[in-house]
Scaffold this motif. Structure first.
Motif, short mmCIF file in Angstrom:
data_model
loop_
_atom_site.label_atom_id
_atom_site.label_comp_id
_atom_site.label_asym_id
_atom_site.label_seq_id
_atom_site.Cartn_x
_atom_site.Cartn_y
_atom_site.Cartn_z
N SER A 153 -4.46 -0.17 -2.56
CA SER A 153 -3.37 -0.17 -2.54
C SER A 153 -2.31 -0.27 -3.79
O SER A 153 -2.89 -0.67 -4.69
N ARG A 154 -1.53 0.53 -3.89
CA ARG A 154 -0.59 0.16 -5.83
C ARG A 154 -0.53 -0.79 -6.07
O ARG A 154 0.28 -0.76 -6.78
N ASP A 185 4.74 2.98 -8.63
CA ASP A 185 5.12 3.83 -7.04
C ASP A 185 5.54 4.64 -6.15
O ASP A 185 5.55 5.22 -5.54
N ARG A 230 -10.13 7.17 0.69
CA ARG A 230 -8.75 6.71 0.71
C ARG A 230 -9.32 5.85 -1.23
O ARG A 230 -10.34 5.36 -1.52
N ARG A 231 -8.03 5.48 -1.84
CA ARG A 231 -7.44 4.49 -2.46
C ARG A 231 -7.37 3.34 -1.89
O ARG A 231 -6.88 3.27 -1.04
N SER A 241 2.04 5.14 5.77
CA SER A 241 2.64 6.32 5.47
C SER A 241 3.82 6.59 5.32
O SER A 241 3.70 7.89 4.87
N HIS A 259 -5.11 -0.64 1.56
CA HIS A 259 -5.76 1.14 1.29
C HIS A 259 -4.06 1.95 1.07
O HIS A 259 -3.26 1.57 2.54
N GLU A 260 -3.85 2.56 0.64
CA GLU A 260 -3.03 3.82 0.14
C GLU A 260 -3.34 4.21 1.78
O GLU A 260 -4.08 4.93 2.11
N ARG A 269 4.27 8.91 -6.04
CA ARG A 269 3.51 9.58 -5.33
C ARG A 269 3.48 10.65 -5.95
O ARG A 269 3.76 11.51 -6.96
#
Length: 169
Positions: free
Chosen positions: A148-149, A163, A145-146, A103, A96-97, A165
């Motif tokens: 992962s891109r 990718d 949470r999202r 981060s 996840h992101e 933000r």
């Protein structure tokens, strides 16, 4: 035979036919030693009358081929330490992101390094691959949470976000 000789040698290093209670480092050490005993048993089964030297030869051959003795169990590895290794089944968790990419990975080079690490992880699977993420850190927590891109375009329902933000306005 080689199996008995190996067991005798490894008993001085802490191996016993009965695993230690609980888990942790003592259990991991016992499992590693038990894998060596199991390997010795395989060598004897394949070559009756094999000796300790035959077990050593097999270990050297496996080391040269980068194959560790196999034990029934689970290997927990970071994406960094998985390079060059393979398993029949791989579970990549925490995709996840904020975790993948981390981060603090902000520059394009840092983002690409994180993408490379995921590639390393998913290519370690010989037969089965599972990739997962959670919506919250703990059960009942805020589900903010999202995924992962890096999973965009490869997971069902995954879009094709860039990718970069999102700009805050």
């Amino acid at each position: 035979d080689a199996a008995a000789a190996t067991a005798a040698v490894l008993s001085s290093a802490g191996w016993s036919p009965t695993p230690p209670a609980g888990g942790g480092a003592a259990r991991e050490r016992w499992e590693s030693l038990a894998a060596l005993v199991s390997l010795a048993e395989e060598v004897v089964a394949a070559k009756p009358g094999a000796g300790l030297a035959d077990v050593v030869d097999e270990l050297e051959a496996r080391a040269a081929a980068q194959h560790a003795p196999v034990a029934d169990g689970v290997t927990l590895a970071s994406l960094h330490s998985a390079k060059g290794l393979e398993w029949d089944a791989v579970f990549v968790v925490g995709c996840h992101e904020g975790t993948l990419p981390l981060s603090y990975a902000e520059t394009p080079a840092q983002i690409e390094e994180e993408r490379r690490l995921l590639y390393v992880g998913v290519t370690r699977a010989r037969e089965h691959l599972s990739v997962s993420w959670s919506l919250a850190r703990q059960p009942g927590g805020r589900g903010n949470r999202r995924p992962s891109r890096f999973l965009d375009g490869v997971r069902p329902g995954g879009g094709a976000r860039s990718d970069h933000r999102a700009e805050r306005g």
